[in-house]
Design a protein around this motif. Structure first.
Motif, PDB file in Angstrom:
ATOM      1  N   THR A 173       1.047  -1.078   0.043  1.00  0.00           N
ATOM      2  CA  THR A 173       0.149  -0.144   0.116  1.00  0.00           C
ATOM      3  C   THR A 173       0.961   1.201   0.079  1.00  0.00           C
ATOM      4  O   THR A 173       0.983   2.082  -0.747  1.00  0.00           O
ATOM      5  CB  THR A 173      -0.578   0.330   1.240  1.00  0.00           C
ATOM      6  OG1 THR A 173      -1.072  -1.266   1.295  1.00  0.00           O
ATOM      7  CG2 THR A 173      -1.921   1.113   0.512  1.00  0.00           C
ATOM      8  N   ARG A 174       1.801   1.493   0.598  1.00  0.00           N
ATOM      9  CA  ARG A 174       2.735   1.961   0.912  1.00  0.00           C
ATOM     10  C   ARG A 174       3.553   2.732  -0.161  1.00  0.00           C
ATOM     11  O   ARG A 174       3.535   4.038  -0.937  1.00  0.00           O
ATOM     12  CB  ARG A 174       4.035   1.897   1.571  1.00  0.00           C
ATOM     13  CG  ARG A 174       4.956   3.190   1.726  1.00  0.00           C
ATOM     14  CD  ARG A 174       5.625   2.314   2.697  1.00  0.00           C
ATOM     15  NE  ARG A 174       5.652   1.902   4.163  1.00  0.00           N
ATOM     16  CZ  ARG A 174       6.437   1.518   4.472  1.00  0.00           C
ATOM     17  NH1 ARG A 174       7.269   2.143   5.129  1.00  0.00           N
ATOM     18  NH2 ARG A 174       5.823   0.862   6.119  1.00  0.00           N
ATOM     19  N   ALA A 175       3.885   1.643  -0.898  1.00  0.00           N
ATOM     20  CA  ALA A 175       4.979   1.691  -2.382  1.00  0.00           C
ATOM     21  C   ALA A 175       3.633   2.162  -3.515  1.00  0.00           C
ATOM     22  O   ALA A 175       3.696   3.159  -4.424  1.00  0.00           O
ATOM     23  CB  ALA A 175       5.177   0.393  -2.994  1.00  0.00           C
ATOM     24  N   GLN A 176       1.786   1.605  -3.894  1.00  0.00           N
ATOM     25  CA  GLN A 176       1.053   2.462  -4.049  1.00  0.00           C
ATOM     26  C   GLN A 176       0.719   4.033  -3.843  1.00  0.00           C
ATOM     27  O   GLN A 176       1.061   5.109  -5.165  1.00  0.00           O
ATOM     28  CB  GLN A 176      -0.325   1.830  -4.118  1.00  0.00           C
ATOM     29  CG  GLN A 176      -0.280   0.427  -4.512  1.00  0.00           C
ATOM     30  CD  GLN A 176      -1.632  -0.689  -4.635  1.00  0.00           C
ATOM     31  OE1 GLN A 176      -2.771  -0.275  -3.945  1.00  0.00           O
ATOM     32  NE2 GLN A 176      -1.862  -1.468  -5.104  1.00  0.00           N
ATOM     33  N   ASP A 179       3.742   6.194  -4.719  1.00  0.00           N
ATOM     34  CA  ASP A 179       3.941   6.250  -6.633  1.00  0.00           C
ATOM     35  C   ASP A 179       2.521   7.526  -6.620  1.00  0.00           C
ATOM     36  O   ASP A 179       3.053   8.311  -7.359  1.00  0.00           O
ATOM     37  CB  ASP A 179       3.337   5.869  -7.392  1.00  0.00           C
ATOM     38  CG  ASP A 179       4.004   4.254  -7.243  1.00  0.00           C
ATOM     39  OD1 ASP A 179       5.615   4.107  -7.388  1.00  0.00           O
ATOM     40  OD2 ASP A 179       4.843   3.065  -7.979  1.00  0.00           O
ATOM     41  N   SER A 180       1.571   6.912  -6.373  1.00  0.00           N
ATOM     42  CA  SER A 180       0.080   8.436  -6.780  1.00  0.00           C
ATOM     43  C   SER A 180       1.154  10.005  -5.965  1.00  0.00           C
ATOM     44  O   SER A 180       0.807  10.995  -6.548  1.00  0.00           O
ATOM     45  CB  SER A 180      -1.342   7.414  -5.977  1.00  0.00           C
ATOM     46  OG  SER A 180      -0.992   7.037  -5.621  1.00  0.00           O
ATOM     47  N   LEU A 181       1.459   9.862  -4.959  1.00  0.00           N
ATOM     48  CA  LEU A 181       1.907  11.225  -4.639  1.00  0.00           C
ATOM     49  C   LEU A 181       3.235  12.206  -5.431  1.00  0.00           C
ATOM     50  O   LEU A 181       2.940  12.990  -5.664  1.00  0.00           O
ATOM     51  CB  LEU A 181       2.979  11.162  -2.882  1.00  0.00           C
ATOM     52  CG  LEU A 181       2.868  12.712  -2.336  1.00  0.00           C
ATOM     53  CD1 LEU A 181       1.986  13.287  -1.558  1.00  0.00           C
ATOM     54  CD2 LEU A 181       3.685  11.863  -1.223  1.00  0.00           C
ATOM     55  N   VAL A 203      14.823   9.239   0.046  1.00  0.00           N
ATOM     56  CA  VAL A 203      15.253   8.783  -1.893  1.00  0.00           C
ATOM     57  C   VAL A 203      14.432   8.773  -2.674  1.00  0.00           C
ATOM     58  O   VAL A 203      14.501   9.875  -3.186  1.00  0.00           O
ATOM     59  CB  VAL A 203      16.425   7.994  -1.395  1.00  0.00           C
ATOM     60  CG1 VAL A 203      17.473   8.101  -2.635  1.00  0.00           C
ATOM     61  CG2 VAL A 203      17.388   8.268   0.043  1.00  0.00           C
ATOM     62  N   LEU A 204      13.596   7.953  -2.170  1.00  0.00           N
ATOM     63  CA  LEU A 204      13.019   7.877  -4.024  1.00  0.00           C
ATOM     64  C   LEU A 204      12.014   9.573  -3.857  1.00  0.00           C
ATOM     65  O   LEU A 204      11.732   9.526  -4.897  1.00  0.00           O
ATOM     66  CB  LEU A 204      11.249   6.719  -3.033  1.00  0.00           C
ATOM     67  CG  LEU A 204      10.749   6.366  -4.834  1.00  0.00           C
ATOM     68  CD1 LEU A 204      11.521   5.767  -5.865  1.00  0.00           C
ATOM     69  CD2 LEU A 204       9.814   5.777  -4.013  1.00  0.00           C
ATOM     70  N   ARG A 230      13.828  12.752 -12.482  1.00  0.00           N
ATOM     71  CA  ARG A 230      12.349  12.260 -13.160  1.00  0.00           C
ATOM     72  C   ARG A 230      11.615  12.840 -14.161  1.00  0.00           C
ATOM     73  O   ARG A 230      11.865  12.608 -14.816  1.00  0.00           O
ATOM     74  CB  ARG A 230      11.294  13.426 -11.619  1.00  0.00           C
ATOM     75  CG  ARG A 230      11.900  13.367 -10.280  1.00  0.00           C
ATOM     76  CD  ARG A 230      10.966  14.463  -9.451  1.00  0.00           C
ATOM     77  NE  ARG A 230      11.239  14.778  -8.295  1.00  0.00           N
ATOM     78  CZ  ARG A 230      11.228  14.304  -7.100  1.00  0.00           C
ATOM     79  NH1 ARG A 230      10.404  13.008  -6.803  1.00  0.00           N
ATOM     80  NH2 ARG A 230      11.106  14.590  -6.128  1.00  0.00           N
ATOM     81  N   PRO A 231      10.841  11.732 -13.451  1.00  0.00           N
ATOM     82  CA  PRO A 231       9.673  11.062 -13.084  1.00  0.00           C
ATOM     83  C   PRO A 231      10.658   9.868 -12.842  1.00  0.00           C
ATOM     84  O   PRO A 231      11.829   8.933 -13.713  1.00  0.00           O
ATOM     85  CB  PRO A 231       8.373  10.079 -13.962  1.00  0.00           C
ATOM     86  CG  PRO A 231       9.247  10.269 -14.945  1.00  0.00           C
ATOM     87  CD  PRO A 231       9.956  11.244 -15.391  1.00  0.00           C
TER      88      PRO A 231
END
Ligand SMILES: Nc1ncnc2c1ncn2[C@@H]1O[C@H](COP(=O)(O)OP(=O)(O)OP(=O)(O)O)[C@@H](O)[C@H]1O
Ligand SMILES: [Mg+2]
Lengths: 284, 335
Positions: A173-176, A179-181, A203-204, A230-231
């Protein structure tokens, strides 16, 4: 780039029964327009305190906050806040929670239909439009956090403040949400100040990572520029040497600070959370 | 519209069928628990009562057992019916007389008098309910805003907390003489719309039932989660909107707990104050029967006692129903 937010010589003392407790000691920081800045440090070093001072929820004992060249002292919707534990009003629906913010900020400026559209738009940004009529107790932790983000975004803040927004979530969930953020921030160009415990997350997501020394009297220990293009794509980054370099710098700082001061155990700072990366990278 | 109602009815029907099926199916034990055990308890109590009552001799004879009490309940109901019939007859006669008079002379002045019979048991119940509800509503109307103010302001809290703690444990019997004297002194009118005795009981009920709601509301208002307060501050909700949208809803579960206690207290206080203030109602009924001292009195008092218990129980259930439908906190333990 133009300085958007400035922390000017911020000190914070808390009155306690045992005398004053000096939490922050002369913090100076400039954040550029559209920059994504992470605050990282050991538990109890004063990260939330910094964020609350920027939000205006706490008043600095000395120094102050300057936004666009003007000092600010009180909270306001121009600095939207995403709280650590979502802080949704339990008696309102998902829609109602966002609507409260939208009515307050755009009450005189948008018509009812426009407000409705804007609320739905923000819920769609975080993929929560399908659960508009649910109450907070009927949705999962990750969904609540998304609604919290939608509520903060719906105020159309100049600065988005986030206090460990994904701390309580599982890795997927955190990874998702990360990404949305990233996507939302790239689209809106909002300045973001985020507190985190998680090295990989810092870092990400960030353009710069600010590392705080262990308190009491925490100061800024080190500032790291993250010059990754980025992205950003988490799987591609796993192969990137720059990425590992940044990660290593932060880990070194945290471990050095930790062993030097022999403070309480670092909560999650050293622990690896890159479950989505290949094993050899995660351990690297 | 009608189809909506129909489908809803159908829905309820299916719901009932499902529930019955569930009961019949797996958990015979829960049926035992929910129906059989209370029945057994009731039977045991009735038997103990029947046996025990015979042993106790009073100046008015032995204490009445359940059968005697049941008979008296029937008598009271018959008396009520008879009184109603008399009233109906009275009004009919009056109407006929007036119609006659009007037929003779359309200019004639017709007098309509109300029937002044003796209040029956059912009338007493109605009066009691009106008194308790008005006292309770008045108390709540004062207690909730006052509680919010005290809960939100540390200054007000420091000022009024000692006063509240002092008045909370005062019994209705202590208030009654004061309230009676004050009402007699202040409420002077030749043709009072509201009787003094009603006012006295109602104010007593109010004075005693105000405290649980007040204290609970104050606690609820002062324990709003700091995160929600932060949300409100970031949104810059102005004071009234903060109270209305954040403080009041968070305090609702506590307020309801207070209201339920208050209503229970109100009902208990009412009976006592009706006895003393001679306000018509169940309390006065009990007192009159006690003074009356006929052989049926004890049975009639027992009927009143059971009625008081039943109404108290029903009032509590009403509050619970209200709480279920109004409060957002569906996880609160409601029993
Ligand atoms: N209201 C307060 N009164 C007294 N001391 C406080 C208060 N708020 C925070 N502190 C102290 O200030 C220090 C910093 O607190 P803060 O909440 O900012 O830490 P943090 O870095 O956010 O920690 P965590 O990562 O665990 O959330 C802590 O040592 C805490 O005990
Ligand atoms: Mg914190």
């Amino acid at each position: 780039m133009k300085t958007h937010l400035e922390l000017s010589d911020v000190c914070m003392d808390f009155p306690t029964p045992k005398g004053t407790f000096n939490a922050l000691h002369h913090i100076n920081l400039k954040v550029a327009q559209g920059e994504f800045l992470s605050l990282i440090g050991h538990s109890g070093c004063g990260k939330s305190t910094v964020l609350n001072i920027v939000a205006g929820l706490l008043k600095a004992t000395q120094g102050g906050i300057i936004v666009n060249g003007h000092e600010v002292n009180s909270p306001g919707p121009d600095r939207g806040m995403v709280f650590q534990n979502h802080s949704l009003l339990p008696w309102l629906t998902v829609y109602g929670n966002v609507a409260l913010a939208v009515r307050q900020v755009f009450g005189g400026k948008k018509t009812r239909a426009e407000q409705r559209e804007w609320i739905e738009h923000n819920l769609e940004l975080v993929n929560m439009a399908h659960a508009m009529d649910k109450r907070p107790h009927e949705i999962s932790g990750g969904m609540k956090q998304r609604v919290g983000i939608a509520r903060a975004l719906s105020m159309q803040p100049q600065i988005l403040l986030m206090d460990e927004p994904f701390g309580a979530l599982d890795a997927l969930t955190r990874a998702q949400l990360q990404d949305s953020l990233m996507e939302i921030q790239a689209r809106l160009g909002t300045t973001v100040l985020m507190v985190t415990h998680d090295v990989d997350e810092a870092v990400l997501l960030s353009d710069r990572v600010v590392m705080l020394n262990v308190g009491p009297g925490a100061t800024i220990g080190k500032v790291l520029d993250v010059d990754l293009p980025r992205p950003r794509e988490r799987l591609a980054l796993a192969e990137s040497a720059d990425y590992h370099h940044c990660r290593a710098e932060i880990l070194h700082f945290l471990y050095a600070g930790h062993s030097a001061s022999a403070a309480e155990p670092a909560a999650g700072a050293g622990e690896t959370r890159l479950h989505l990366l290949p094993k050899k990278v995660a351990n690297g | 519209m009608s189809t909506g109602v129909a489908s809803r009815l159908q829905g309820t029907g299916q719901h009932l069928v499902a529930r019955v099926a569930a009961l019949r199916g797996s958990d015979a034990r829960s049926v035992l628990k929910r129906v059989a055990l209370p029945m057994i308890g009731l039977l045991v109590m009735l038997m103990l009562w029947e046996q025990g009552a015979k042993q106790v001799q009073t100046s008015l004879g032995a204490l009445p057992g359940p059968v005697a009490v049941w008979e008296q309940a029937g008598n009271l109901w018959d008396e009520h019916r008879a009184e109603r019939a008399k009233a109906a007859a009275f009004y009919q006669r009056q109407d006929e007389r007036n119609a006659e008079r009007l037929a003779k002379n359309p200019e004639a002045e017709v007098r309509i008098r109300s029937y002044t019979g003796k209040p029956t048991f059912v009338d007493q119940i109605k009066t009691s309910l009106v008194t308790v509800m008005s006292g309770f509503l008045l108390a709540s109307l004062i207690a909730i805003p006052a509680g919010l103010a005290i809960g939100l302001s540390p200054t007000l809290y420091a000022m009024f907390n000692p006063v509240i703690q002092l008045f909370k444990p005062v019994s209705p019997l202590a208030w009654l003489p004061i309230v009676t004297l004050v009402v007699s002194a202040v409420y002077v009118s030749d043709d009072p719309m509201i009787s003094k005795s009603y006012l006295v009981s109602m104010l007593c009920v109010m004075l005693c039932s105000i405290w649980p709601t007040l204290v609970n509301t104050a606690v609820g208002a002062s324990t709003v989660s700091t995160d929600l307060v932060s949300v409100s501050r970031v949104l810059r909700l102005h004071a009234l909107s903060h109270v209305w949208r954040v403080v009041l809803p968070s305090a609702i579960p506590m307020i309801f707990a207070g209201l339920r206690t208050s209503l229970g207290v109100a009902w208990m206080v009412l009976i006592a104050s009706e006895m003393l203030a001679q306000n018509p109602g169940l309390g006065k009924f009990v007192w009159d029967e006690f003074q009356n001292g006929s052989s049926a009195s004890l049975g009639r008092i027992m009927v009143a006692v059971l009625t008081i218990g039943l109404i108290g129980f029903l009032l509590d259930r009403c509050m619970l129903w209200l709480q279920r439908n109004v409060s957002w906190d569906k996880n609160a333990i409601l029993r």
